[in-house]
Design an enzyme around this catalytic site. Structure first.
Site, PDB file in Angstrom:
ATOM      1  N   LYS A  34      26.241  51.492  43.985  1.00  0.00           N
ATOM      2  CA  LYS A  34      27.520  52.082  43.579  1.00  0.00           C
ATOM      3  C   LYS A  34      27.472  53.582  43.683  1.00  0.00           C
ATOM      4  CE  LYS A  34      26.320  52.377  38.704  1.00  0.00           C
ATOM      5  NZ  LYS A  34      26.730  52.246  37.327  1.00  0.00           N
ATOM      6  N   GLN A  76      42.779  49.311  33.627  1.00  0.00           N
ATOM      7  CA  GLN A  76      42.056  49.835  34.780  1.00  0.00           C
ATOM      8  C   GLN A  76      43.000  50.061  35.939  1.00  0.00           C
ATOM      9  OE1 GLN A  76      39.099  46.602  35.137  1.00  0.00           O
ATOM     10  NE2 GLN A  76      37.581  48.214  34.810  1.00  0.00           N
ATOM     11  N   ARG A 130      38.042  43.993  26.185  1.00  0.00           N
ATOM     12  CA  ARG A 130      36.602  43.850  26.033  1.00  0.00           C
ATOM     13  C   ARG A 130      36.259  44.047  24.573  1.00  0.00           C
ATOM     14  NH1 ARG A 130      34.560  47.344  31.268  1.00  0.00           N
ATOM     15  NH2 ARG A 130      35.760  46.133  32.767  1.00  0.00           N
ATOM     16  N   CYS A 188      38.714  41.277  38.606  1.00  0.00           N
ATOM     17  CA  CYS A 188      38.218  40.814  39.902  1.00  0.00           C
ATOM     18  C   CYS A 188      38.426  39.330  40.210  1.00  0.00           C
ATOM     19  CB  CYS A 188      36.773  41.217  40.144  1.00  0.00           C
ATOM     20  SG  CYS A 188      35.821  41.682  38.715  1.00  0.00           S
TER      21      CYS A 188
END
Length: 587
Positions: A414, A330, A312, A283
């Site tokens: 979400k 992703q 991660r 992002c």
RNA sequence: GCUCCAGUGGCGCAAUGGCAGCGCAGCCGAUUUGUAAUCGGCAGGUUAUAGGUUCGAAUCCUAUCUGGAGCUCCA
């Protein structure tokens, strides 16, 4: 008084019945364990979705031999036809009864003063319990103990580790057998096993845990997924971008990742006295693209997308094949839009998600909206607008959903979409997430039609989740037998003898030239051996050729299902495979 | 990270203190085969790594690494 009687209750489903059976089996197990290991202290023993467990505080862990002994003894208890008796106690009485059970005392301590405290007993065993249970142990028709594992008391890692025994129980031997064979089926589909057998990917100690090496077969599938994904994203007016794998500490300070996500980030890389971090998310880079120019309300919605690999740090114990990794790719996108565009954007994301998921043969979904938690950033009107847009979009489409009240992240509501696979398991892939935090932290703006600066809405969304994880799910969904459009090799040409190699080569070249992924097998083996091998590799089509086929310029077509289609012209074979390779064909 | 279990050729496994072995895959040769495994041969291992116990260790002990079943975690 007996609270076990459910015979008059028409709402009593098989699930409820199983819960009672399993809960009761857990009691029987605790009974036997305390007899065999008097030093064991009881924790809790609830039924679960497909079985039960009981946690014990015991100095020495149980072995598999212990499990067998416990199981044998349980069968004896069950055969004794003990009835389950309900009892009520005052708090004082129950404390006295459990004075040697420290963990039970802790549970009792947490029960409100005015609440009834109950136990259930069978034979000489009595356990603090709200029930319900079956009437008699004889209703436990079929059970099995499955495995032992450590589990923290109350799920808290600072508390002692208990020993948990898992088991399952059913109302009939048939049902238990079916369940056990389903477990076997799931094992056969395990993507780690199939990944090796079909030569799809590997993980190497020397490279590092949770880091995936995509082998050629896996890479073909990934490429096909990515190509399809890109095509669909261009069609849906996304802008595809590429961004770096590392960024300076300053970026991650602004984004808040160093404050809130640091324990999941790889350590800093210091160069020229500046710290760089591997990206755990895409992002901030997408935001930087947004900020590379002044944005007008006419530029919105602005959709940026990227198949971006992020890193991660996941704790060693949680890594699991492709499903939980440290380097994940992703299929990410960020939508920057005006308030009046929010609903349409959500709708568009949903369209795209469903289209892509159908292409992969997923047609059942379970959808959950998570709303504002108590600790949150962003104005209430924004939360409301966003949450309502999520709900409205689903409602207008008559899609059922659940609400997880207060389950949203602190920065926005979400929607999560879980897909149902071929053996009925649900997997979370898609998430669409509003973010009221990053636009604020980075000071995102657009110029509205009055020439004034406004903050855009920002939506993160990923459809497949991560390519690694999605690939793992796909492998298990298809049990390695990928549909023709995804199969690494679509057709294997099998000669009957070595006289036929030349013809194999000829048709291989023709089919390749028409975009069919084809190989031919010239090993010094018999035809049957090659058929078996191709079938084990789950190659959709086999084209067997011998003298007859050479004479008639044809091939004998066989499917991996064992179906023998028979002799067809090469053109017909080609058309058949091409037809079967269409992406919306999931047969 | 925690508890337990495990690590032996590319893969699946055997050898439990005394010669590291089998099957598959690979390579070579014979065979020339009509819809799920032809036969014979060859090659392949510092038994995860490091240290220790022992006349002798794949086997016992310690540490580390990796994997598995779970727990916890997955703003």
């Amino acid at each position: 008084m007996n609270k076990n009687d459910n015979s008059s209750n028409p709402n009593s489903t098989i699930e409820e019945k199983r819960k009672r059976i399993r809960h009761s089996t857990a009691h029987v197990m605790a009974d036997v364990v305390t007899q065999m290991f008097p030093e064991a202290k009881l924790a809790i023993g609830p039924p679960t979705n497909d079985g039960f467990y009981y946690d014990f505080l015991i100095p020495k862990p149980f072995t598999n031999e212990d499990l067998e002994k416990i199981e044998k003894k349980m069968a004896k208890v069950i055969n004794s036809n003990f009835s389950f008796e309900y009892h009520e106690y005052t708090k004082k009485e129950i404390i006295e009864q459990n004075k040697d059970e420290p963990l039970k005392l802790e549970i009792i301590d947490g029960i409100p003063e005015n609440e009834t405290i109950s136990t259930y007993s069978h034979g000489n065993f009595e356990d603090l319990c709200a029930g319900p249970h079956v009437e008699s142990t004889k209703e436990i028709i079929a059970f099995k103990l499955l495995n032992v594992a450590g589990a923290y008391w109350k799920g808290d890692e600072s508390r002692p580790m208990l020993q948990r025994i898992y088991g399952t129980a059913f109302e009939s031997q048939d049902a238990l057998d079916t369940h056990l064979s389903n477990l076997e089926e799931a094992k056969k589909r395990d993507h780690r096993k199939l990944g090796k057998e079909l030569d799809l990917f590997s993980i190497d100690d020397q490279v590092g845990s949770g880091l995936i090496i995509w082998h050629p077969n896996g890479a073909i599938i990934r490429t096909l997924i990515e190509d399809m994904w890109k095509k669909e994203h261009y069609l849906s007016n996304y802008n595809l971008i590429f961004t770096p794998h590392v960024g300076k500490a300053n970026l991650w300070e602004t984004s808040g990742h160093l404050e809130f996500f640091k324990e999941n980030m790889f350590s800093a890389i210091e160069m020229d006295n500046v710290d760089y971090y591997l990206k755990p998310m895409n992002c901030p880079f997408h935001i930087k693209y947004y900020q590379s120019d002044i944005r007008s309300y006419r530029d919105l919605p602005l959709r940026t997308s990227e198949i971006g690999t992020v890193y991660r740090y996941e704790r060693a114990g949680v890594l699991h094949g492709l499903l939980r990794v440290r380097g994940l790719t992703q299929d990410d996108a960020h939508i920057f839009c005006r308030p009046d565009q929010v609903e349409e954007e959500i709708n568009g994301v949903l369209d795209l998600t469903l289209k892509i998921m159908h292409t992969f043969g997923f047609n059942d979904f379970s959808i959950k909206i998570s709303t504002k938690p108590t600790k949150a950033v962003g104005e209430d009107e924004k939360w409301e607008l966003a949450t309502n847009s999520l709900k409205n979009t689903l409602e207008k489409r008559n899609i059922e959903y659940e609400i997880d009240e207060g389950g949203g992240a602190f920065y926005g509501p979400k929607i999560d979409i879980h897909i149902k696979d071929a053996i009925g398991r649900f997997w979370q892939c898609t998430t669409v997430q509003f973010d009221f935090n990053l636009p604020h932290r980075f000071g995102l703006t657009y110029i509205d039609d009055n020439g004034k600066e406004n903050q855009p809405f920002m939506i993160h969304r990923t459809l497949l989740g991560s390519l690694e994880r999605f690939f793992g799910i796909l492998i298990e969904h298809y049990a390695g037998a990928f549909p023709t459009w995804l199969a690494p090799i679509q057709a294997m040409i099998i000669p009957i003898t070595d006289k036929h190699y030349e013809y194999c080569k000829e048709i291989s070249e023709k089919l390749s030239a028409n975009n069919i992924r084809v190989k031919y097998d010239t090993r010094n083996e018999r035809m049957n051996y090659k058929i078996r091998d191709a079938q084990n590799k789950k190659i959709p089509y086999m084209i067997i050729v011998g003298d007859k086929e050479i004479d008639t310029k044809s091939g004998s077509l066989r499917k991996r299902t064992g179906e023998n289609i028979g002799v067809l012209s090469i053109d017909d074979i080609q058309n058949m495979i091409l037809e079967d390779s269409l992406q919306n064909n999931n047969s």
